[in-house]
Design a protein around this motif. Sequence first.
Motif, PDB file in Angstrom:
ATOM      1  N   TYR A  81       1.474  -0.452  63.228  1.00  0.00           N
ATOM      2  CA  TYR A  81       1.956  -0.424  64.802  1.00  0.00           C
ATOM      3  C   TYR A  81       3.466  -0.153  64.923  1.00  0.00           C
ATOM      4  CZ  TYR A  81      -2.652  -1.883  66.091  1.00  0.00           C
ATOM      5  OH  TYR A  81      -4.198  -1.940  66.021  1.00  0.00           O
ATOM      6  N   LYS A  82       4.291  -0.685  64.014  1.00  0.00           N
ATOM      7  CA  LYS A  82       5.534  -0.637  63.875  1.00  0.00           C
ATOM      8  C   LYS A  82       6.134   0.733  64.078  1.00  0.00           C
ATOM      9  CE  LYS A  82       6.940  -5.462  62.444  1.00  0.00           C
ATOM     10  NZ  LYS A  82       7.586  -6.000  61.010  1.00  0.00           N
ATOM     11  N   ASN A 103       5.470   2.232  67.531  1.00  0.00           N
ATOM     12  CA  ASN A 103       6.704   1.653  68.350  1.00  0.00           C
ATOM     13  C   ASN A 103       8.234   2.306  68.103  1.00  0.00           C
ATOM     14  OD1 ASN A 103       4.978  -0.057  69.882  1.00  0.00           O
ATOM     15  ND2 ASN A 103       5.313  -1.728  68.443  1.00  0.00           N
ATOM     16  N   MET A 113       4.739  -6.718  71.360  1.00  0.00           N
ATOM     17  CA  MET A 113       5.289  -6.385  69.932  1.00  0.00           C
ATOM     18  C   MET A 113       5.975  -7.694  69.138  1.00  0.00           C
ATOM     19  SD  MET A 113       6.139  -4.380  72.698  1.00  0.00           S
ATOM     20  CE  MET A 113       8.033  -4.255  73.054  1.00  0.00           C
ATOM     21  N   ILE A 123      11.823  -5.175  70.654  1.00  0.00           N
ATOM     22  CA  ILE A 123      10.768  -5.250  69.822  1.00  0.00           C
ATOM     23  C   ILE A 123      10.570  -6.388  69.058  1.00  0.00           C
ATOM     24  CG2 ILE A 123      10.535  -4.479  67.450  1.00  0.00           C
ATOM     25  CD1 ILE A 123       9.695  -2.318  69.493  1.00  0.00           C
ATOM     26  N   LEU A 129       1.164  -3.255  70.190  1.00  0.00           N
ATOM     27  CA  LEU A 129       1.806  -1.900  70.690  1.00  0.00           C
ATOM     28  C   LEU A 129       2.486  -1.891  71.854  1.00  0.00           C
ATOM     29  CD1 LEU A 129       1.479   1.003  69.487  1.00  0.00           C
ATOM     30  CD2 LEU A 129      -0.691   1.319  71.000  1.00  0.00           C
ATOM     31  N   ALA A 130       3.620  -1.335  72.028  1.00  0.00           N
ATOM     32  CA  ALA A 130       4.414  -1.319  73.300  1.00  0.00           C
ATOM     33  C   ALA A 130       3.719  -0.448  74.320  1.00  0.00           C
ATOM     34  CB  ALA A 130       5.655  -0.798  72.988  1.00  0.00           C
TER      35      ALA A 130
END
Length: 753
Positions: free
Chosen positions: A162-163, A166, A57, A51, A427-428
Motif C-alpha cells: 500500500y505504501k 500511496n 495511512m 502519510i 490506502l489514501a
Amino acid sequence: MKRYGLLAAFLFMVNITVYPALLIVKKEDGVFAPLAEADKDNSEKVATILIKYEWPMCIASNLTAKDQNALLTPDKAFAEESFIQNKLQETVSKDYFTVFVPTALYELFCIAHYLKSKGSQLMDPLRDAGNKLEDMPILNLLPLLNEKVNPQSIRQQIFEQYKKINALFFDAKENAAFYVNTLFGRWLLDNHSVLKDSTDSLGFSHAVKDKIDILVHSLMSEIKDIYQISAGNPSSQLTEAEEEEEENMAGLISAFEKDPQDKLVLRVIALEYEAREANKALLLRGTSFESLPAGFGHNPPEGTIAGTTLFLYRGIDFERAYKEKTLQPYSISFGNSLFAGVMQDIAACAYYFLSGSRLTDLADDQNATVNNSADVSTVAAGPIAVDEPYMPTKARSYHNEAGYALLIDKKSYMEHQNNNLFFIAPLAPIAALFAAGEYFHSRTKAAIASKKYFRPIYGLTAIEEVTDANGAKSYVDREITDPTGVILITRDPLRHAELFSQFLIKNGRIIQQGDMTNLTDQEKQFIESVMQAQKKATEFYKATRTIKPRIERAAEAFRHKKETLKKEQETLRRQKEEEEFKPTKERVMNFLKRWRIIYNLKPVLKKSKLFDEYGINLGPIEENGLPSLLIGSKVSELDDVDLFMKLEPVLAAFAPYIAKITREAVKYIPEYMNIISQIDQKIYQELQENISKGGFQAVIFDADSRPDEVWLVRLNAATPLRLVIGLNVNSLPEQEKVLKIRKAIEDFYKAQP
C-alpha cells in the motif's frame, strides 16, 4: 468495462470506508490563502506528515502509544486535524493550518480536475500519478497471505504494498497530493471569499460545512458538463484503457442521474461530519437489505437484516451446516471512500451501488436470464435456485434503501482490529480513486472454525495471474489459507457473525435515498424493523452457538443417564438370572463330562426362554467358534436319563465343529477302520453303520484328555458305539496303532456286563 463481468458475482453488496480529507492552507496578512508555488519546497515535508499521521495511512505507520492516544482516542472532536496542524506548525511552518473537508467533496474536485486535464498537453501530477497506478498490476495480496512466516513480517510486507501505491501520489517535490491540495484550496477560496476571513482552521471547516450543499452541487454539475462535452466529441482512437475509463465515467454519470438533488452525497457527508465529532472512521455499505435466515430448522424464518459475515443461500440447513463445519465465510468489501475505484472499477464503486445502479444492473441481468432460459425457477423478480445465494431481486423498493454506515473506533482498530472484525486498507483516498481489484477495498475478516476445515471465502475472489512457458497469461483459482489471520481468521463463524451483528447494532446508521428529513412512516418503520431483525439475528447466532448446544447436551446427558440406568438394571437382572441358573448350568456341564471332547471345549450354556422349559437346543455361534447351548429353566429337574435324551440329539450337531477342529486327523479314519476290520468284524460293522448314517462322532479324535490312547465307548444301550483316538496316536507306526486298537477292543469287551 472489462472488470465488470468478473466482479458481478461478488458485488451484490458494496462497502466503503470514508476518511476525512485534510486541506492544508496558510495565513497571509491575517487571512487564509491557498498554498502556492513558493510552498513546493515544503511539499515533501507535508506529505511525510500526512502519510504518517492521517487516517487510514497511519495504519501502516509505527505510531507511539502517545501519538495513538492523541490521534485516535474516540470522542475527541477534531483530534486528527488539530494533531496534524500542530505537527505542521512545529516542523514545517507556523503559518500552515489544517482544514477538515469531507472526503466526498475532495473526491468530486479530483474527478472534475482529472476530466478537465485529460486533453491538456501540460504536465499534471494527478493525471500522471493516476496513469502510473492504472499501468501497475492490480494489487494482489494472495501470495503474501498464504506465506507461513512471522505474522508481523507478513503484515509489514502487506503495508509496503500500500505504501508503494500511496508513494505515487505523495513522494517527490511535484507530488499529486500537494498539487491537488493547492488547486482545491484555491478553488474554495477564489469562489467563496468569505472562507478567507475565518478566524481559525475550525472556523474555516465550519464555513465549508455551511456551504456544503452549494459546493457539492457545483462540482457535480461541472463533472456532468465536462462529460457531456466529451461525449459530444467522441474520439475514434481510444486505447483500451481509455475506453474502459470512458465506460467508468458513463457509469458515474448514470449514477448521478439517479441522485438528481445530490441527497445521497450530502447524506454521506453528514455522516462524515458525525464521525469527525466522535473522532471515528466511517464505513459505508451499499446493500439490498435482503431477507436472510434468522431462526432454526431446514426452512428457517427470515428477517430483513443489514448484514452478516456468513454466506447464506436459500434452502440451507443452518444448524446442520454449523455442526458439520460447512458454513461458508463471507468477507464484506469496503472501498476506501465514496468514489474509490471510480476511474478503473465503477462496478465496485460505493456511490455507484448506493445510487441503485448496481441493483438496476442486477435486475437487468436477471430479466435477461429469465428471457433466455425456459427452465429457471424464479423468486420475486429474479431467478434464484434453492442452492443459490440470497441476491437482490428488485432494483428499488418502497423504502428506497441504499445501505448503512458504521462508525469505527480508530484506536480500537489499531489495537485489535475492532475485535478482529475488520481489515482496513491503508490506502489514501486520492490513490483509491484510481485503484481496482479486491484489495484496494477494506473488508470484514472471514472466520472458519479451523483452518483444516477450509471453506472458500465468498466476497473475495482468490485468483492469481500465471504465465506459461510460451508467455501466455491466464488466471487460476487459489485457496486462501492466511496463517497470519490478515483476512481469514480461526474463530467460531457464528461467534464472528454475532460480534459483527452486535457491532452493527451499536454503531450502525441506515442510509436511505432521498431527503432523510422527509421519511414516510413506512420508511421510518423499515429502519426500526431492520435493526430489530439484526438484533434477532444476533440472538439467533448466539443461541445456535451456545444455548441450543447446551440444551442438546443436557438432553443427551439425560438420555445417557436413562440408558445407563437401564443397562444397570439389565445387568442386575442378568446377574440374578445367572445366579438362579447356576445349579442347572453346573449339572449340565457335569453331565457333559461323559462327552469328554465336548466338555473340554467348554461350550457356552445360556438360559433360554425361547423353547420348552425342559428343552435344550442350539444357540448362536459364540466367540469360541461353537454354538451355545440354550437350556430351559426347568432342565435341572430332569433325571439323568431324560437329561441324556435331551442332550443326545443336540450334541450330535457339534460334529461339524469338532471335525473342523480336528480336520487334519480325519484323513486317518480309513486306516483305523481297516485295522478294526481285521481284528473284529462285529465292532467294525457297528462303527461302519454309524458312519454311513452320518452318526455323531463314530470316530472321535481327542486332543485333551488322553492324547496317547485309543478306546471304545458306549454310554448305554441306546447310544451308538464310538471309537476315540488320541491325536498323538496318528504319528505312531502302524504296528503300534494295531496293538493300541486291539487292547481297546479287549478292554471294551471286559467292561461289558
